[in-house]
Design a protein around this motif. Sequence first.
Motif, PDB file in Angstrom:
ATOM      1  N   GLN A 100       0.888  -1.130  -0.067  1.00 53.92           N
ATOM      2  CA  GLN A 100      -0.018  -0.123  -0.112  1.00 53.92           C
ATOM      3  C   GLN A 100       0.969   1.293   0.045  1.00 53.92           C
ATOM      4  N   THR A 101       1.798   1.183   0.879  1.00 52.22           N
ATOM      5  CA  THR A 101       2.832   2.463   0.899  1.00 52.22           C
ATOM      6  C   THR A 101       3.424   2.606  -0.600  1.00 52.22           C
TER       7      THR A 101
ATOM      8  N   LYS B 176       2.397   1.890  -3.427  1.00 52.23           N
ATOM      9  CA  LYS B 176       1.524   2.456  -4.309  1.00 52.23           C
ATOM     10  C   LYS B 176       1.218   3.851  -3.890  1.00 52.23           C
ATOM     11  N   VAL B 177       0.786   4.408  -2.643  1.00 56.82           N
ATOM     12  CA  VAL B 177       0.788   5.676  -2.232  1.00 56.82           C
ATOM     13  C   VAL B 177       1.943   6.339  -2.865  1.00 56.82           C
TER      14      VAL B 177
ATOM     15  N   CYS C 220      -1.039  14.622  -4.481  1.00 56.53           N
ATOM     16  CA  CYS C 220      -1.468  14.800  -3.095  1.00 56.53           C
ATOM     17  C   CYS C 220      -2.883  14.264  -3.125  1.00 56.53           C
TER      18      CYS C 220
ATOM     19  N   LYS D 187      -3.347  10.382  -3.660  1.00 55.22           N
ATOM     20  CA  LYS D 187      -2.766   9.730  -2.535  1.00 55.22           C
ATOM     21  C   LYS D 187      -3.628   9.629  -1.461  1.00 55.22           C
TER      22      LYS D 187
ATOM     23  N   TYR E 184      -6.702   7.394  -2.304  1.00 60.66           N
ATOM     24  CA  TYR E 184      -6.488   6.050  -2.160  1.00 60.66           C
ATOM     25  C   TYR E 184      -6.270   5.554  -0.814  1.00 60.66           C
ATOM     26  N   LEU E 185      -5.403   6.313   0.148  1.00 59.94           N
ATOM     27  CA  LEU E 185      -5.160   5.932   1.505  1.00 59.94           C
ATOM     28  C   LEU E 185      -6.254   5.653   2.145  1.00 59.94           C
TER      29      LEU E 185
ATOM     30  N   THR F 270      -8.436   2.661   0.802  1.00 57.48           N
ATOM     31  CA  THR F 270      -7.714   1.104   1.252  1.00 57.48           C
ATOM     32  C   THR F 270      -7.944   0.977   3.039  1.00 57.48           C
TER      33      THR F 270
ATOM     34  N   ARG G  54       3.665  10.557   5.798  1.00 59.29           N
ATOM     35  CA  ARG G  54       3.048   9.328   5.246  1.00 59.29           C
ATOM     36  C   ARG G  54       2.955   9.295   3.772  1.00 59.29           C
ATOM     37  N   LEU G  55       2.425  10.549   3.246  1.00 57.43           N
ATOM     38  CA  LEU G  55       2.120  10.720   1.834  1.00 57.43           C
ATOM     39  C   LEU G  55       3.381  11.179   1.021  1.00 57.43           C
TER      40      LEU G  55
END
Length: 191
Positions: free
Chosen positions: A124-125, A127-128, A134, A137, A140-141, A144, A160-161
Amino acid sequence: MRDFIKYINIQNMDIKAYQKDRYICYENDLCTKVYLVLSGHIRIISTTSNGQEIVYKDLYANDLFGQNLLFSNNPYYRGDVICMEDSKLIEFDKDTFLLTLSTNKEFLKEFLNYQSEDSKKLNQTIKVLSIPSCEEKLLYLLQTNNGTIRIKSITDLAKRLNITREATSRTVHHLIKTNKITYLENIIKLK
């Protein structure tokens, strides 16, 4: 909810207490143990050559670290491991950890589940980080994570992003204004 602690006899374990701001391991240290967080908050970070801090992971009670490095061909930490608050950890040397896995079926199942979930989070990270905008991102976060994420601050969300704090703040405010998310008491939710 995982619970490694209920599957081991902690009275027979090597428990260490660390104070806030204490470094447990430094980047490029040889990993010789697996650590299980009993309490507190541990962060694994690295700093780029231009001084930007990269947060690899935040760890809390029932989280592990060192388990991937200990069995690696290149078992050196890729970041500093720091106590963000007073913390207690169980330390397993390699033989003790292997013995625990091989003789404690419930602990082994918990460990395999932990590794599987950790692998999904890593994907997941990745992919982000590959998403260009932004807004995309953040959406999506949220998607999921069942439409909800808890953050400590906009700064932590920005890390995190992998976006600047300013851009993250503008994006959050834009998504609130366009009625796509809510942000209340450090919880962001999709509408």
